[in-house]
Design a protein around this motif. Structure first.
Motif, PDB file in Angstrom:
ATOM      1  N   UNK A 191       0.806  -1.213   0.000  1.00 53.83           N
ATOM      2  CA  UNK A 191       0.000   0.000   0.000  1.00 53.83           C
ATOM      3  C   UNK A 191       0.840   1.265   0.000  1.00 53.83           C
ATOM      4  N   UNK A 192       0.273   2.307  -0.592  1.00 54.19           N
ATOM      5  CA  UNK A 192       0.902   3.628  -0.613  1.00 54.19           C
ATOM      6  C   UNK A 192      -0.156   4.670  -0.294  1.00 54.19           C
ATOM      7  N   UNK A 193       0.294   5.880   0.018  1.00 48.12           N
ATOM      8  CA  UNK A 193      -0.656   6.940   0.314  1.00 48.12           C
ATOM      9  C   UNK A 193      -0.060   8.319   0.133  1.00 48.12           C
ATOM     10  N   UNK A 194      -0.957   9.273   0.023  1.00 43.68           N
ATOM     11  CA  UNK A 194      -0.571  10.681  -0.064  1.00 43.68           C
ATOM     12  C   UNK A 194      -1.667  11.483   0.615  1.00 43.68           C
ATOM     13  N   UNK A 195      -1.261  12.521   1.351  1.00 45.40           N
ATOM     14  CA  UNK A 195      -2.212  13.376   2.038  1.00 45.40           C
ATOM     15  C   UNK A 195      -2.238  14.760   1.404  1.00 45.40           C
ATOM     16  N   UNK A 196      -3.415  15.377   1.412  1.00 41.86           N
ATOM     17  CA  UNK A 196      -3.536  16.730   0.890  1.00 41.86           C
ATOM     18  C   UNK A 196      -4.908  16.980   0.301  1.00 41.86           C
ATOM     19  N   UNK A 197      -5.146  18.220  -0.060  1.00 44.82           N
ATOM     20  CA  UNK A 197      -6.392  18.601  -0.724  1.00 44.82           C
ATOM     21  C   UNK A 197      -6.523  17.850  -2.045  1.00 44.82           C
TER      22      UNK A 197
ATOM     23  N   UNK B 252     -12.066  10.527   5.483  1.00 44.52           N
ATOM     24  CA  UNK B 252     -11.250  11.394   6.329  1.00 44.52           C
ATOM     25  C   UNK B 252     -10.729  12.577   5.518  1.00 44.52           C
ATOM     26  N   UNK B 253     -10.600  13.756   6.127  1.00 42.98           N
ATOM     27  CA  UNK B 253     -10.111  14.926   5.390  1.00 42.98           C
ATOM     28  C   UNK B 253      -8.669  14.757   4.959  1.00 42.98           C
ATOM     29  N   UNK B 254      -8.343  15.316   3.815  1.00 42.22           N
ATOM     30  CA  UNK B 254      -6.998  15.268   3.246  1.00 42.22           C
ATOM     31  C   UNK B 254      -6.594  13.866   2.795  1.00 42.22           C
ATOM     32  N   UNK B 255      -7.560  12.936   2.717  1.00 43.91           N
ATOM     33  CA  UNK B 255      -7.246  11.559   2.352  1.00 43.91           C
ATOM     34  C   UNK B 255      -8.230  11.002   1.319  1.00 43.91           C
ATOM     35  N   UNK B 256      -8.798  11.863   0.482  1.00 48.57           N
ATOM     36  CA  UNK B 256      -9.895  11.430  -0.379  1.00 48.57           C
ATOM     37  C   UNK B 256      -9.514  10.257  -1.286  1.00 48.57           C
TER      38      UNK B 256
END
Length: 240
Positions: free
Chosen positions: A90-96, A147-151
């Motif tokens: 798994x990978x992820x990125x946070x932000x608008x 969750x916010x910033x995690x769409x």
């Protein structure tokens, strides 16, 4: 506990995947270590060796069908069977959402969901042939609640959880158990450079990867007539 069992773990080179591989190896399983980083996989293999476990390293980009097929072939050639498949990559990125590009979307969805689909599809035939086995999905609380910033990350994890729910309906009557482990924040290298910073003191209050691995062991340790479909873990610093 898992003597003679063959377990395939994706994303096994670091973090939660490494911890799961070593937890299973410590309990007697033969572990197949899959990820892109051969050097790190070899380091995990050496750790498994010290525990007296057989470990097979199969590096590759599992977003590609040919890499998944190579993983399947190497596993069956080496051990002749499979008993446990842990979809952990798994990978992820946070932000608008406006900070995300289509390439970001593809990277996250392909790694988190496409790999789960391809790996499950590849290893399901031998599990069905035996009429027993376990599929474990390391998802996230982000697959249970937006969750916010995690769409985009949430979208990928909601997809993974829905995939697991559907498989539970399809495979339970055929003897295959499906489990989802959904942790909150874990102190690993996850999202370093894409929303998290190495050395951030907030990470110290997060879960440890070994704690998530113990939840996977718990799911796999249920008696044959039982299954732990969804296990949620969160650090005390995170609200529900």
């Amino acid at each position: 506990m898992f003597e003679g069992k063959v377990a395939v773990i994706t994303g096994a080179s670091r973090g939660i995947g490494r911890a799961i591989a070593l937890a299973l190896a410590q309990r007697g399983a033969k572990v197949v270590l899959a990820a892109r980083d051969r050097e790190r996989l070899e380091a995990v293999r050496k750790e498994a060796d010290t525990l007296g476990a057989q470990a097979l390293v199969v590096p590759g980009d599992l977003r590609r069908e040919e890499s998944v097929e190579a993983l399947r072939q190497h596993t069956l050639n080496a051990f002749g069977t499979v008993d446990i498949v842990v979809n952990n990559a798994g990978v992820g990125k946070y932000g608008s959402i406006l900070d995300f590009t289509p390439a970001d979307y593809d990277w996250i969805m392909d790694t988190n969901m496409r790999v789960s689909f391809l790996v499950t599809r590849a290893f399901l035939p031998p599990l069905l042939q035996k009429g027993t086995g376990d599929l474990v999905f390391v998802a996230s609380v982000a697959g249970l609640k937006g969750l916010p910033q995690e769409a985009v990350y949430c979208a990928s994890k909601f997809a993974q959880v829905g995939f697991a729910q559907a498989l539970d309906h399809e495979l339970r009557p055929k003897g295959i158990r499906v489990s989802v482990v959904a942790p909150g924040g874990v102190n690993t290298e996850f999202a370093w450079g894409t929303g998290r910073t190495p050395g951030d003191p907030h990470l110290n209050a997060f879960l440890r990867p070994e704690e998530v691995a113990e939840a996977v062991v718990f799911a796999l340790s249920q008696p044959p007539h039982a299954r732990a479909f969804l296990i949620g873990l969160r650090p005390m610093v995170e609200p529900l």
